[in-house]
Write a protein that holds these residues in place. Structure first.
Motif: not given
Lengths: 340, 340
Positions: B218-228
């Motif tokens: 649960d410490r791995i959060i996907p941020c697929p867009n890579g936006t701020l």
DNA sequence: TCCATTTACGCAAACGTTTGCGGTGACGAT
DNA sequence: ATCGTCACCGCAAACGTTTGCGTAAATGGA
């Protein structure tokens, strides 16, 4: 070696018809029977036929390729313009071949040469900082070869070009500073031989004059390289003295960032004591501390407008001189707004 | 219309010799008298003759043009790679035609198609985020068409490619955080179907394991867009809770910057309470507050290596699968260093 | 049955360049 | 006078495509 790409000849041979027939069948020209047409198209599909663009270019003296010359690719503004050009070219069925001059005159001349021999249909240019002799462009224009200049205008009469309103951008920026109560605005100027620097400087002057403030020539510091360090050096020197400005208007965001760094290092608070405004709205400008007020330039739009104008020239065969001026927009952020 | 460019035929006609003679004279082939040679060269010079690259391409089935496909042009890392490609191509006498996919699969497929029909000699590719089917590349490779992949590797066996050591980069970053005393590192992960994301995640995992720390999924959060904004949203949520991490390792600098923003907004001090490390060493990373620790990727070098490999394939006609791995470098800055 | 028209296709040239092969004339040797 | 050997150059084909023109066969009408 591009092995195995099917050609019209291959299709012709396989179907026992002539290349002309294949060509006409593929393009739905009249005078081809429904039956032949279908056979040709089916086989073309099956062989994954793609017309050879090079042969087409040679035949039609038209390459559907545009040349783009920019000073640098790794540059927020220029890469944005390139992106706009890319998009515009794509939707119109053109390819883009790209070159960066690294701000070197000699490379610029050479690139123009190789592009011409690549039979590009037109050229989009933002010239290098070093360029003072524009004859390599002039020669082409005289031969009726279409070139659209963007952002940096050459010293040539009657060109087609797209720029942003550097004068108004600068004017707005300085006027904004004055409105915020700053009275003694330093200008970190760009390279002298660039029109954009000239325009921004003029805007700066005019804004001061309109506000009844004096224009001090010693408040205009040339920063030809546009690096962070350059401006940092100048600013730390200037702001350690006693006769200090109370604001900075920089000709580009990098210089503005350098000023902020220098001020921070000197313990001078931004924006309370000194206000800072940059130019270009680079990506980082909103992310630094304090977030930087700056003048946004519509880079993408500049690119797509430039392509449009170029294609217009190419397709009409006419070169009607115009200079399209895109509006800038002041983006007020913390670095220039005194807390009330 | 490219009016008036002199051709070999023009020279031939003017001098009353055959095109063949002109061609040979210009290239210093044997069997041409000194006199003729000189006359030809002089006239060529005078007429500013430049060989027609398109005709050459057609004749020699070689265009001296390379295709470059990137997800985005307005992107610090990719523009840097492009710059490296540009330079490498230039010194070897090749042109570069550029396309951006905007991370769209369909555009990628289309671009490959038009580039092939433009008779490019080889392709340099960093595929889009959407791409899951790589058959448009596979087809070409099967036909022995040279492609070099960079940064983002496709799921194809035995390719020639250049990547950075994402695993080690991530490992170093996380190890650095641990060494600084942080114990509970959040990972803002990149798009799942990108190998680079996978690698960075693995590095993150390994570094935690090697330090004897638990890996919490649960410490791995996907941020697929890579936006701020994306990262900002996740982080402000996560750091308002009670079970808070004490460090962030982001898969890219934008996400890291978003984390810093979120933390600032929550009044959580960086690096005292929470340490942050990014990935890529984008321009802004040194300029934000606090200056951000990040992992530098040698973009320019990646570009020039990729060109070298591609030209090697083109000129040798052989496609020897290799994956060149360029080293990353941790750039320690304030955002991850606890004051002692 | 014959001519006129249409339909459907092929020929060849052209874009600019390269290159294998052949040809012409000069020259020296026999 | 004949032959061989050069030096120098032109012809023509080729790359893949388009297109004006010509032409054969098929069709129509009388």
């Amino acid at each position: 070696m591009n092995l195995g790409q099917a050609t019209i000849k291959d299709i012709a041979k396989a179907l026992n018809v002539s290349p002309s027939t294949v060509s006409r069948a593929l393009k739905d020209y009249p005078g081809i029977s429904e039956e032949t047409r279908k056979k040709v198209k089916d086989l073309a599909e099956e062989l994954n036929y793609r017309p050879n663009a090079v042969a087409l270019s040679l035949r039609q003296s038209k390459s559907f390729t545009l040349g783009v010359i920019v000073p640098e690719v790794v540059h927020f503004f220029f890469s944005t313009v390139i992106s706009g050009i890319e998009e515009g070219a794509l939707v119109n069925g053109y390819n883009v071949i790209l070159c960066q001059t690294n701000e070197q005159y000699e490379r610029e001349v050479k690139m123009v040469d190789t592009m011409i021999s690549s039979q590009i249909d037109g050229l989009l240019v933002s010239h290098s900082r070093e360029t003072k002799d524009f004859s390599h462009f002039k020669r082409l224009l005289d031969r009726n070869f279409p070139i659209v200049f963007f952002d940096r205008l050459p010293e040539i009469e009657n060109t087609v070009s797209v720029i942003v309103d550097d004068f108004m951008g600068a004017y707005d920026a300085v006027a904004h500073l004055i409105l915020q109560g700053y009275r003694d605005v330093l200008h970190l100027a760009g390279p002298k031989n660039l029109k954009i620097s000239e325009q921004r400087l003029s805007g700066y002057r005019k804004a001061l004059q309109d506000a009844g403030l004096p224009v001090r020539e010693d408040r205009i510091i040339p920063c030809p390289n546009g690096t962070l360090e350059e401006s940092q050096t100048h600013c730390s020197l200037l702001f350690s003295g006693t006769d200090r400005p109370d604001a900075v208007f920089a000709s580009n965001d990098m210089a503005a960032a350098g000023a902020i760094e220098a001020l921070k290092a000197l313990g001078i608070s931004v924006p309370e004591t000194v206000g800072v405004v940059g130019f270009s709205n680079w990506q980082f400008s909103s992310m630094i501390a304090p977030p930087m007020t700056t003048v946004a330039q519509p880079g993408f739009e500049m690119g797509s407008r430039a392509v449009s104008l170029l294609l217009q020239c190419i397709e009409s065969g006419k070169y009607n001189p115009t200079t399209e001026v895109l509006p800038t927009a002041l983006i007020p952020r913390a670095s220039s707004q005194r807390k009330k």
